[in-house]
Design a protein around this motif. Structure first.
Motif, PDB file in Angstrom:
ATOM      1  N   ALA A  94     -46.983 -25.036   5.162  1.00 45.72           N
ATOM      2  CA  ALA A  94     -46.541 -24.186   6.273  1.00 45.72           C
ATOM      3  C   ALA A  94     -45.527 -24.918   7.145  1.00 45.72           C
ATOM      4  O   ALA A  94     -44.501 -24.344   7.535  1.00 45.72           O
ATOM      5  CB  ALA A  94     -47.736 -23.750   7.115  1.00 45.72           C
ATOM      6  N   VAL A  95     -45.779 -26.184   7.422  1.00 43.41           N
ATOM      7  CA  VAL A  95     -44.844 -26.953   8.250  1.00 43.41           C
ATOM      8  C   VAL A  95     -43.523 -27.185   7.504  1.00 43.41           C
ATOM      9  O   VAL A  95     -42.440 -27.048   8.079  1.00 43.41           O
ATOM     10  CB  VAL A  95     -45.486 -28.295   8.680  1.00 43.41           C
ATOM     11  N   VAL A 153     -39.763 -25.886   8.692  1.00 42.20           N
ATOM     12  CA  VAL A 153     -38.605 -26.769   8.883  1.00 42.20           C
ATOM     13  C   VAL A 153     -37.430 -26.310   8.017  1.00 42.20           C
ATOM     14  O   VAL A 153     -36.287 -26.244   8.486  1.00 42.20           O
ATOM     15  CB  VAL A 153     -38.988 -28.239   8.568  1.00 42.20           C
ATOM     16  N   LEU A 154     -37.699 -25.968   6.762  1.00 41.99           N
ATOM     17  CA  LEU A 154     -36.624 -25.505   5.881  1.00 41.99           C
ATOM     18  C   LEU A 154     -36.025 -24.188   6.364  1.00 41.99           C
ATOM     19  O   LEU A 154     -34.805 -23.991   6.295  1.00 41.99           O
ATOM     20  CB  LEU A 154     -37.136 -25.364   4.447  1.00 41.99           C
ATOM     21  N   LEU A 155     -36.864 -23.302   6.863  1.00 43.97           N
ATOM     22  CA  LEU A 155     -36.360 -22.037   7.380  1.00 43.97           C
ATOM     23  C   LEU A 155     -35.539 -22.250   8.648  1.00 43.97           C
ATOM     24  O   LEU A 155     -34.516 -21.578   8.846  1.00 43.97           O
ATOM     25  CB  LEU A 155     -37.531 -21.097   7.646  1.00 43.97           C
ATOM     26  N   GLY A 173     -38.210 -15.504  12.926  1.00 45.04           N
ATOM     27  CA  GLY A 173     -38.209 -16.936  13.180  1.00 45.04           C
ATOM     28  C   GLY A 173     -39.230 -17.326  14.231  1.00 45.04           C
ATOM     29  O   GLY A 173     -39.888 -18.364  14.125  1.00 45.04           O
ATOM     30  N   LEU A 174     -39.387 -16.479  15.230  1.00 46.41           N
ATOM     31  CA  LEU A 174     -40.377 -16.750  16.272  1.00 46.41           C
ATOM     32  C   LEU A 174     -41.798 -16.677  15.706  1.00 46.41           C
ATOM     33  O   LEU A 174     -42.649 -17.505  16.039  1.00 46.41           O
ATOM     34  CB  LEU A 174     -40.209 -15.759  17.424  1.00 46.41           C
ATOM     35  N   GLY A 201     -46.415 -19.678  14.220  1.00 46.93           N
ATOM     36  CA  GLY A 201     -47.411 -19.911  13.176  1.00 46.93           C
ATOM     37  C   GLY A 201     -47.484 -21.350  12.713  1.00 46.93           C
ATOM     38  O   GLY A 201     -48.499 -21.787  12.173  1.00 46.93           O
ATOM     39  N   ALA A 202     -46.414 -22.111  12.921  1.00 41.05           N
ATOM     40  CA  ALA A 202     -46.383 -23.500  12.455  1.00 41.05           C
ATOM     41  C   ALA A 202     -47.138 -24.442  13.394  1.00 41.05           C
ATOM     42  O   ALA A 202     -47.692 -25.448  12.941  1.00 41.05           O
ATOM     43  CB  ALA A 202     -44.951 -23.979  12.291  1.00 41.05           C
TER      44      ALA A 202
END
Length: 145
Positions: A82-83, A87-89, A107-108, A113-114
Motif C-alpha cells: 500500500a505504501v 509513492v508510485l502513484l 489521490g486524496l 489510506g496510506a
C-alpha cells in the motif's frame, strides 16, 4: 499570465490527459490493502488462540497451522505494498499531471489510506516475528490424565 499552461483545477486531467483504469485501481488498492492487511494480522492471533484451544481439548500437541503463517506474511506484504503504490502513484500524478497527490479526489483517498498502513506496518511485522519466535513453555495441555 498563461492559463492554458497551468494545471487543471482539482487535478482533473486536461486536454489529451485521461484517467486510466489502472490509476483508479491503484488509488483504490491503497485503502483496500491497508484494511485487509490489518485484518489478516489480527487473524494471526485468532488462529493461534484456536490452535491452542484445539490442543488442550485433544490433550496432545498438534501440528502448527499453515494458515497462521499465511496470515502473518500477508499483513506486512499488503501494508508495505500500500505504501509503495501510494509513492508510485504520487510520482505519476506529479510527473503526468503536475499536481500533488492530495490535490485530486482519488489521490486524496490514496494518501489518506496510506497513513494507517504506515502506522500499522510495525504491528504487522511484530506479529510476523511472533509467529516464528519459539514459545518457551508451549501451550499447557491441562489435566489429561
Amino acid at each position: 499570465m498563461n492559463l492554458s499552461a497551468s494545471p487543471p483545477p482539482d487535478g482533473c486531467p486536461g486536454p489529451g490527459r485521461r484517467r486510466t483504469p489502472g490509476t483508479l485501481v491503484a488509488a483504490l488498492w491503497v485503502p483496500f490493502a491497508t484494511v485487509v492487511g490489518v485484518a489478516t494480522s489480527w487473524q494471526v492471533q485468532r488462529i493461534d488462540s484456536e490452535w491452542v484451544d484445539r490442543q488442550q481439548a485433544a490433550c496432545r500437541h498438534l501440528p502448527f497451522p499453515t494458515a497462521e503463517h499465511v496470515a502473518a506474511w500477508t499483513g506486512p506484504a499488503l501494508g508495505i505494498s500500500a505504501v509503495i503504490v501510494c509513492v508510485l502513484l504520487a510520482r505519476r500524478f506529479r510527473r503526468r499531471h503536475g499536481v500533488r497527490l492530495g490535490g485530486t479526489g482519488w489521490g486524496l483517498v490514496t494518501y489518506i489510506g496510506a497513513w494507517p498502513a504506515v502506522l500499522t506496518i510495525p504491528l504487522e511485522l511484530f506479529l510476523l516475528y511472533a509467529t516464528y519466535s519459539p514459545v518457551d513453555s508451549g501451550p499447557v495441555l491441562g489435566d489429561c490424565g
